[in-house]
Design a protein around this motif. Structure first.
Motif, PDB file in Angstrom:
ATOM      1  N   LEU A 156      -7.418   0.298   6.215  1.00 28.92           N
ATOM      2  CA  LEU A 156      -7.043   1.503   6.962  1.00 28.92           C
ATOM      3  C   LEU A 156      -6.002   2.337   6.226  1.00 28.92           C
ATOM      4  O   LEU A 156      -5.998   3.560   6.319  1.00 28.92           O
ATOM      5  CB  LEU A 156      -6.500   1.108   8.347  1.00 28.92           C
ATOM      6  N   ASP A 157      -5.101   1.708   5.510  1.00 30.14           N
ATOM      7  CA  ASP A 157      -4.075   2.435   4.766  1.00 30.14           C
ATOM      8  C   ASP A 157      -4.749   3.245   3.667  1.00 30.14           C
ATOM      9  O   ASP A 157      -5.455   2.691   2.820  1.00 30.14           O
ATOM     10  CB  ASP A 157      -3.086   1.437   4.150  1.00 30.14           C
ATOM     11  N   PRO A 158      -4.558   4.572   3.624  1.00 33.74           N
ATOM     12  CA  PRO A 158      -5.210   5.406   2.602  1.00 33.74           C
ATOM     13  C   PRO A 158      -4.885   4.972   1.176  1.00 33.74           C
ATOM     14  O   PRO A 158      -5.711   5.161   0.274  1.00 33.74           O
ATOM     15  CB  PRO A 158      -4.656   6.809   2.889  1.00 33.74           C
ATOM     16  N   LEU A 159      -3.702   4.382   0.953  1.00 35.85           N
ATOM     17  CA  LEU A 159      -3.338   3.960  -0.399  1.00 35.85           C
ATOM     18  C   LEU A 159      -4.121   2.731  -0.852  1.00 35.85           C
ATOM     19  O   LEU A 159      -4.135   2.406  -2.037  1.00 35.85           O
ATOM     20  CB  LEU A 159      -1.835   3.665  -0.481  1.00 35.85           C
ATOM     21  N   PHE A 160      -4.769   2.051   0.087  1.00 34.68           N
ATOM     22  CA  PHE A 160      -5.509   0.838  -0.256  1.00 34.68           C
ATOM     23  C   PHE A 160      -6.697   1.133  -1.161  1.00 34.68           C
ATOM     24  O   PHE A 160      -7.069   0.309  -1.998  1.00 34.68           O
ATOM     25  CB  PHE A 160      -5.985   0.149   1.031  1.00 34.68           C
ATOM     26  N   SER A 161      -7.283   2.310  -1.010  1.00 35.81           N
ATOM     27  CA  SER A 161      -8.547   2.615  -1.698  1.00 35.81           C
ATOM     28  C   SER A 161      -8.392   3.550  -2.888  1.00 35.81           C
ATOM     29  O   SER A 161      -9.395   4.038  -3.405  1.00 35.81           O
ATOM     30  CB  SER A 161      -9.541   3.227  -0.692  1.00 35.81           C
ATOM     31  N   ILE A 162      -7.170   3.805  -3.332  1.00 36.34           N
ATOM     32  CA  ILE A 162      -6.970   4.729  -4.446  1.00 36.34           C
ATOM     33  C   ILE A 162      -6.158   4.055  -5.548  1.00 36.34           C
ATOM     34  O   ILE A 162      -5.576   2.988  -5.355  1.00 36.34           O
ATOM     35  CB  ILE A 162      -6.249   6.021  -3.996  1.00 36.34           C
ATOM     36  N   ASP A 163      -6.143   4.702  -6.719  1.00 38.46           N
ATOM     37  CA  ASP A 163      -5.275   4.270  -7.810  1.00 38.46           C
ATOM     38  C   ASP A 163      -3.905   4.904  -7.575  1.00 38.46           C
ATOM     39  O   ASP A 163      -3.724   6.097  -7.781  1.00 38.46           O
ATOM     40  CB  ASP A 163      -5.852   4.717  -9.157  1.00 38.46           C
ATOM     41  N   VAL A 164      -2.944   4.100  -7.151  1.00 41.76           N
ATOM     42  CA  VAL A 164      -1.635   4.599  -6.749  1.00 41.76           C
ATOM     43  C   VAL A 164      -0.809   4.937  -7.995  1.00 41.76           C
ATOM     44  O   VAL A 164      -0.659   4.097  -8.897  1.00 41.76           O
ATOM     45  CB  VAL A 164      -0.896   3.559  -5.886  1.00 41.76           C
ATOM     46  N   LYS A 165      -0.289   6.154  -8.038  1.00 42.96           N
ATOM     47  CA  LYS A 165       0.557   6.569  -9.159  1.00 42.96           C
ATOM     48  C   LYS A 165       1.896   5.840  -9.071  1.00 42.96           C
ATOM     49  O   LYS A 165       2.655   6.044  -8.129  1.00 42.96           O
ATOM     50  CB  LYS A 165       0.789   8.086  -9.127  1.00 42.96           C
ATOM     51  N   LEU A 166       2.188   4.994 -10.066  1.00 41.40           N
ATOM     52  CA  LEU A 166       3.415   4.215 -10.059  1.00 41.40           C
ATOM     53  C   LEU A 166       4.075   4.217 -11.428  1.00 41.40           C
ATOM     54  O   LEU A 166       3.421   4.491 -12.442  1.00 41.40           O
ATOM     55  CB  LEU A 166       3.138   2.760  -9.664  1.00 41.40           C
ATOM     56  N   LEU A 167       5.361   3.908 -11.430  1.00 36.91           N
ATOM     57  CA  LEU A 167       6.054   3.554 -12.654  1.00 36.91           C
ATOM     58  C   LEU A 167       5.909   2.048 -12.847  1.00 36.91           C
ATOM     59  O   LEU A 167       5.672   1.302 -11.890  1.00 36.91           O
ATOM     60  CB  LEU A 167       7.526   3.944 -12.568  1.00 36.91           C
ATOM     61  N   ILE A 168       6.085   1.591 -14.069  1.00 36.86           N
ATOM     62  CA  ILE A 168       5.874   0.167 -14.336  1.00 36.86           C
ATOM     63  C   ILE A 168       6.888  -0.696 -13.583  1.00 36.86           C
ATOM     64  O   ILE A 168       6.562  -1.798 -13.119  1.00 36.86           O
ATOM     65  CB  ILE A 168       5.917  -0.093 -15.852  1.00 36.86           C
ATOM     66  N   LYS A 169       8.103  -0.204 -13.416  1.00 39.80           N
ATOM     67  CA  LYS A 169       9.094  -0.984 -12.661  1.00 39.80           C
ATOM     68  C   LYS A 169       8.630  -1.188 -11.222  1.00 39.80           C
ATOM     69  O   LYS A 169       8.950  -2.211 -10.598  1.00 39.80           O
ATOM     70  CB  LYS A 169      10.452  -0.297 -12.688  1.00 39.80           C
ATOM     71  N   ASP A 170       7.877  -0.223 -10.664  1.00 39.94           N
ATOM     72  CA  ASP A 170       7.360  -0.357  -9.306  1.00 39.94           C
ATOM     73  C   ASP A 170       6.305  -1.461  -9.231  1.00 39.94           C
ATOM     74  O   ASP A 170       6.204  -2.171  -8.221  1.00 39.94           O
ATOM     75  CB  ASP A 170       6.765   0.966  -8.830  1.00 39.94           C
ATOM     76  N   ILE A 171       5.496  -1.584 -10.283  1.00 41.08           N
ATOM     77  CA  ILE A 171       4.480  -2.638 -10.316  1.00 41.08           C
ATOM     78  C   ILE A 171       5.144  -4.005 -10.228  1.00 41.08           C
ATOM     79  O   ILE A 171       4.695  -4.900  -9.508  1.00 41.08           O
ATOM     80  CB  ILE A 171       3.630  -2.523 -11.598  1.00 41.08           C
ATOM     81  N   HIS A 172       6.249  -4.172 -10.939  1.00 42.90           N
ATOM     82  CA  HIS A 172       6.945  -5.463 -10.922  1.00 42.90           C
ATOM     83  C   HIS A 172       7.659  -5.713  -9.598  1.00 42.90           C
ATOM     84  O   HIS A 172       7.944  -6.864  -9.251  1.00 42.90           O
ATOM     85  CB  HIS A 172       7.948  -5.528 -12.071  1.00 42.90           C
ATOM     86  N   SER A 173       7.935  -4.642  -8.851  1.00 40.75           N
ATOM     87  CA  SER A 173       8.646  -4.811  -7.574  1.00 40.75           C
ATOM     88  C   SER A 173       7.705  -5.124  -6.416  1.00 40.75           C
ATOM     89  O   SER A 173       8.169  -5.484  -5.334  1.00 40.75           O
ATOM     90  CB  SER A 173       9.445  -3.543  -7.249  1.00 40.75           C
ATOM     91  N   CYS A 174       6.413  -4.983  -6.622  1.00 37.31           N
ATOM     92  CA  CYS A 174       5.449  -5.239  -5.540  1.00 37.31           C
ATOM     93  C   CYS A 174       5.428  -6.733  -5.192  1.00 37.31           C
ATOM     94  O   CYS A 174       5.470  -7.590  -6.080  1.00 37.31           O
ATOM     95  CB  CYS A 174       4.047  -4.799  -5.954  1.00 37.31           C
ATOM     96  N   ALA A 175       5.336  -7.009  -3.906  1.00 37.21           N
ATOM     97  CA  ALA A 175       5.280  -8.399  -3.433  1.00 37.21           C
ATOM     98  C   ALA A 175       3.844  -8.768  -3.070  1.00 37.21           C
ATOM     99  O   ALA A 175       3.146  -7.985  -2.425  1.00 37.21           O
ATOM    100  CB  ALA A 175       6.182  -8.577  -2.213  1.00 37.21           C
ATOM    101  N   PRO A 176       3.367  -9.940  -3.509  1.00 35.10           N
ATOM    102  CA  PRO A 176       2.002 -10.357  -3.142  1.00 35.10           C
ATOM    103  C   PRO A 176       1.835 -10.465  -1.630  1.00 35.10           C
ATOM    104  O   PRO A 176       2.746 -10.886  -0.921  1.00 35.10           O
ATOM    105  CB  PRO A 176       1.862 -11.727  -3.814  1.00 35.10           C
ATOM    106  N   VAL A 177       0.669 -10.065  -1.137  1.00 33.61           N
ATOM    107  CA  VAL A 177       0.368 -10.186   0.290  1.00 33.61           C
ATOM    108  C   VAL A 177      -0.010 -11.636   0.580  1.00 33.61           C
ATOM    109  O   VAL A 177      -0.944 -12.165  -0.036  1.00 33.61           O
ATOM    110  CB  VAL A 177      -0.785  -9.249   0.695  1.00 33.61           C
ATOM    111  N   PRO A 178       0.683 -12.308   1.492  1.00 34.43           N
ATOM    112  CA  PRO A 178       0.369 -13.713   1.782  1.00 34.43           C
ATOM    113  C   PRO A 178      -1.070 -13.876   2.260  1.00 34.43           C
ATOM    114  O   PRO A 178      -1.552 -13.127   3.109  1.00 34.43           O
ATOM    115  CB  PRO A 178       1.359 -14.068   2.906  1.00 34.43           C
ATOM    116  N   GLY A 179      -1.761 -14.853   1.681  1.00 30.21           N
ATOM    117  CA  GLY A 179      -3.119 -15.149   2.109  1.00 30.21           C
ATOM    118  C   GLY A 179      -4.195 -14.337   1.428  1.00 30.21           C
ATOM    119  O   GLY A 179      -5.377 -14.540   1.708  1.00 30.21           O
ATOM    120  N   TYR A 180      -3.812 -13.420   0.540  1.00 30.73           N
ATOM    121  CA  TYR A 180      -4.787 -12.594  -0.161  1.00 30.73           C
ATOM    122  C   TYR A 180      -4.564 -12.678  -1.664  1.00 30.73           C
ATOM    123  O   TYR A 180      -3.423 -12.812  -2.123  1.00 30.73           O
ATOM    124  CB  TYR A 180      -4.701 -11.126   0.268  1.00 30.73           C
ATOM    125  N   GLN A 181      -5.649 -12.577  -2.410  1.00 34.44           N
ATOM    126  CA  GLN A 181      -5.543 -12.575  -3.860  1.00 34.44           C
ATOM    127  C   GLN A 181      -5.570 -11.148  -4.381  1.00 34.44           C
ATOM    128  O   GLN A 181      -6.436 -10.353  -4.015  1.00 34.44           O
ATOM    129  CB  GLN A 181      -6.695 -13.371  -4.488  1.00 34.44           C
TER     130      GLN A 181
END
Length: 326
Positions: free
Chosen positions: A30-55
């Motif tokens: 449902l989240d619109p960002l789920f289906s797109i290539d999100v514009k990020l800086l590399i530091k943001d990629i490292h700050s993302c937390a894995p969603v529990p129960g999902y790969q």
């Protein structure tokens, strides 16, 4: 403006109301960002937390994301029999961008160090190390595009990304009913599909090809598979025997069954349902809308990079003038 502790608690509850529902498999997209290539800086990629129960799903400022878009400079290159690994640096951090050799036929040689690149890919973790499994990696000739991307990412971070996604109230109130209805529809489709697969008699090659395609969509690995992959399925083999017996009037040989699978795979490639990873490689992928989009984008970028020396600068009128001169 001053907020009391009670008010902050109310806001916190409001932001995360429906958060568990957002991670429900049925409502995950449902989240619109789920289906797109999100514009990020590399530091943001490292700050993302894995969603529990999902790969390979990650939380970024209250959003569930999987794919990203980054720009950066190649500062290191590794290569093995299976992949190219570019270490990309955008000034905020570095991240390995892994490009499977069998995922595209467009990479024939490694790009040199210092090359500015545009990367589209999926965030993944391998041996506790964050990386980007790359769909597309293309050289950027205009360094201003990297600066522009960084500015866009910072603005989006403070505006769009700063607002955590909230499941609409109507969906929250009717979540159980929606889940029951969606599950009933899914079970009904699966039952019809299963009945059609198990009970109908295959008498035409087109019918066998559609049954083969249905099997591949449900069971084939996304990374690629040989045409012999589906040949081990006994239900499909029985369908092949039915078709060949109807066609020749006698029990088919193992060679005839193998040839039918090979011919049907080739037919599905010609119809656009399957994609051969590399010419004459014998490795295929089921063509999805996402993979088709990535393939088209790669082709367009390659064409653009070839045209850029002649047409990359100047106004449209100037480009037309250059075309006339040439």
């Amino acid at each position: 403006m001053h907020f009391s502790r009670h008010t902050r608690k109310q806001n916190f509850c409001l932001v995360f109301s429906g958060f568990d529902l957002m991670l429900d498999p049925i409502f995950l997209g449902l989240d619109p960002l789920f289906s797109i290539d999100v514009k990020l800086l590399i530091k943001d990629i490292h700050s993302c937390a894995p969603v529990p129960g999902y790969q390979d799903l990650y939380l970024f400022q209250g959003h569930t994301i999987k794919s990203v878009e980054i720009y950066g400079i190649i500062v290191a290159v590794e290569q093995n029999h299976a992949m190219l690994i570019y270490q990309v640096d955008d000034g905020t951090g570095t991240v390995p961008c892994c490009l499977w050799k069998n995922s595209t036929g467009s990479i024939t040689k490694t790009l040199p160090l210092g090359t500015c690149v545009h990367v589209l890919g999926r965030i993944t973790d391998y041996k506790d190390m964050r990386q980007v499994t790359t769909f597309s990696l293309s050289q950027v000739h205009d360094p201003n595009r990297e600066v522009l991307h960084a500015l866009e990412a910072m603005v989006l971070r403070k505006t769009v990304y700063a607002e955590p996604y909230k499941v609409p109230v109507q969906i929250q109130q009717n979540a159980d009913k929606l889940k029951e209805q969606m599950q009933a529809d899914k079970d009904g489709e699966h039952l019809l599909s299963k009945e059609a697969t198990e009970t109908s008699t295959i008498k035409t090659e087109n019918a066998f090809q559609q049954r083969l395609l249905l099997y591949l969509r449900e069971h084939a690995p996304t990374s690629g598979f040989p045409y012999t992959f589906a040949r081990a399925d006994e239900t499909l083999r029985e369908s092949a025997r039915q078709l060949l017996h109807h066609k020749y009037g006698e029990s088919p040989t193992e060679r005839q069954i193998s040839e039918l699978f090979a011919h049907s795979t080739t037919a599905l490639v010609k119809s656009g349902d399957l994609l051969e990873v590399e010419s004459n490689s014998g490795v295929y992928q089921v063509l999805t809308s996402e993979r088709l989009q990535n393939t088209i984008e790669t082709i367009v970028r390659e064409a653009e990079s070839k045209l850029s020396p002649a047409y990359g600068n100047g106004s449209p009128q100037e480009c037309c003038a250059q075309e006339k001169e040439n």
